[in-house]
Write a protein that holds these residues in place. Sequence first.
Motif, mmCIF file in Angstrom:
data_model
loop_
_atom_site.group_PDB
_atom_site.id
_atom_site.type_symbol
_atom_site.label_atom_id
_atom_site.label_comp_id
_atom_site.label_asym_id
_atom_site.label_seq_id
_atom_site.Cartn_x
_atom_site.Cartn_y
_atom_site.Cartn_z
ATOM 1 N N GLY B 135 -32.790 -8.860 -77.084
ATOM 2 C CA GLY B 135 -33.588 -9.995 -76.626
ATOM 3 C C GLY B 135 -33.808 -9.953 -75.125
ATOM 4 N N LEU B 136 -34.398 -11.010 -74.594
ATOM 5 C CA LEU B 136 -34.689 -11.085 -73.165
ATOM 6 C C LEU B 136 -33.392 -11.249 -72.367
ATOM 7 N N THR B 137 -33.339 -10.632 -71.204
ATOM 8 C CA THR B 137 -32.206 -10.839 -70.299
ATOM 9 C C THR B 137 -32.447 -12.124 -69.496
ATOM 10 N N ASN B 138 -31.413 -12.597 -68.844
ATOM 11 C CA ASN B 138 -31.595 -13.766 -67.987
ATOM 12 C C ASN B 138 -32.609 -13.490 -66.879
ATOM 13 N N ALA B 139 -32.610 -12.253 -66.383
ATOM 14 C CA ALA B 139 -33.565 -11.897 -65.332
ATOM 15 C C ALA B 139 -35.004 -11.996 -65.846
ATOM 16 N N ASP B 140 -35.203 -11.708 -67.125
ATOM 17 C CA ASP B 140 -36.532 -11.882 -67.717
ATOM 18 C C ASP B 140 -36.855 -13.368 -67.851
ATOM 19 N N VAL B 141 -35.901 -14.103 -68.392
ATOM 20 C CA VAL B 141 -36.144 -15.511 -68.715
ATOM 21 C C VAL B 141 -36.442 -16.328 -67.463
ATOM 22 N N VAL B 142 -35.808 -15.946 -66.376
ATOM 23 C CA VAL B 142 -35.985 -16.730 -65.163
ATOM 24 C C VAL B 142 -37.408 -16.594 -64.603
ATOM 25 N N MET B 143 -38.146 -15.625 -65.085
ATOM 26 C CA MET B 143 -39.554 -15.476 -64.700
ATOM 27 C C MET B 143 -40.436 -16.490 -65.422
ATOM 28 N N ALA B 144 -39.880 -17.174 -66.400
ATOM 29 C CA ALA B 144 -40.677 -18.079 -67.221
ATOM 30 C C ALA B 144 -40.546 -19.529 -66.762
#
Lengths: 265, 265
Positions: B135-144
């Motif tokens: 799944g998405l990493t926190n670093a990915d999610v924080v872009m949202a």
Amino acid sequence: MGKAIKDQLGRVIEREDAPQPAVILVRPQLGENIGAACRGMLNFGLTELRLVAPRDGWPNPAADAMAAGAVELIETAKLFETVEEAVADLSYVLAATARRRELEIPVVGTNVVGREMRAKVSSGVGILFGPEKAGLTNADVVMADAILTYPVNPAFQSLNLAQAVNVFAFLWAQSNFEGEGMDVPDYFEGVRSDVAPREDLTRLFDHMEEELDEAGFFFPAAKKHLMQQNIRAPLTRAQMSQQEVRTFRGIIKALAKGRGKARGP
Amino acid sequence: MGKAIKDQLGRVIEREDAPQPAVILVRPQLGENIGAACRGMLNFGLTELRLVAPRDGWPNPAADAMAAGAVELIETAKLFETVEEAVADLSYVLAATARRRELEIPVVGTNVVGREMRAKVSSGVGILFGPEKAGLTNADVVMADAILTYPVNPAFQSLNLAQAVNVFAFLWAQSNFEGEGMDVPDYFEGVRSDVAPREDLTRLFDHMEEELDEAGFFFPAAKKHLMQQNIRAPLTRAQMSQQEVRTFRGIIKALAKGRGKARGP
């Protein structure tokens, strides 16, 4: 009523022993699709699979392989020879189809189907999905009380069988939240408990603007008010936590460190 | 506005040239899932696919084979190396994830996500789906700007990637009917039209973090990642206008002015 099953956000998904709709695959062709349908069902808490005359017989190793973690649905699936037998114990049956029929049969929208099913579930409900190639025949559809149809792209309307089942299973799970406040505009519900009190924000603004004043940022003076608004509005909107406010206080301190000594015009 | 596309029941599905959300698959692993995702997208009228660093490279014959009638999405898919690049021209981004995060990021429910996307679609919107396994990493999610989460069965919550995309595409199509006799409060009115494109925000973050690095702010180094998240999450949430982003660039410049000369330990 059994124990409540909750999801990762703490919302009640379902009661463990709550009655649920039967998913009835009519003459399915590919075992892979049966297996993938099981996964989609179990993802959204549905466990009752019925199969009517699967083309490649039953059991089917291709279905087992694709079902992966949902193999329990394969093992407990009920096998029937005809649609009549498969729906015999149900009192409300839907037919999933994208094609408009000449049949005089009502259409249930996706936004009400979950509620509709829940209202009737205790007396036995189910939904028919047709074979991959041709879909349900009129003879199948006429066994149903209503048609469920998805708002599909007419230029590409043939849904994969497993994905069609998946959308229905999702609608079932989603309907559990309707009327529970989740469908009101408050979509930030249940998120952050620790939004910083406004006074923390005010202190942050004071600190920031003091440093900016020092730095000669508010120039020309006549525009100071407007510039302040551009700083305060987004940071207020951001609904920062106390930790985030502290981080921003730290940022200002770090950036301003020693700055005074080299102050410009 | 182009011609209206209608479904088999005569309901208006979409305008042919209407803007739509980008579906962004982040580091997808299996070509088969990319292809199946394309099918689910096109079934519900979505055509804009973006891929971030697909594991098996691109193009991928396994994706072509699985996409079947939706192969046009494969052909027009845009390839990116990073999530930052993939969302650069968007001003509202969702992250699809079943896991609760410690991130300070709002959650959007499935029953409002379509409306939410439609309200913002003209200034560029998209949704991130993570790789199959992790799944998405926190670093990915924080872009949202927000998390989209489905009401999944906690005992079997890992959705197949294509099915997750499928449900989102369905929600997008379904939301076109909302408010058409359903009496939905039009609470998205007055949404701001000039939200800065994500690349402006990325530049702001780069600028800020560069200056903070200079200032020795990220200490201890092991916490840098977490501190960055605390900076990025609220500023992303704030949905800043271009003017507001400019103001923040000015703030950093002003605060950092001459700071280097007196740099501490």
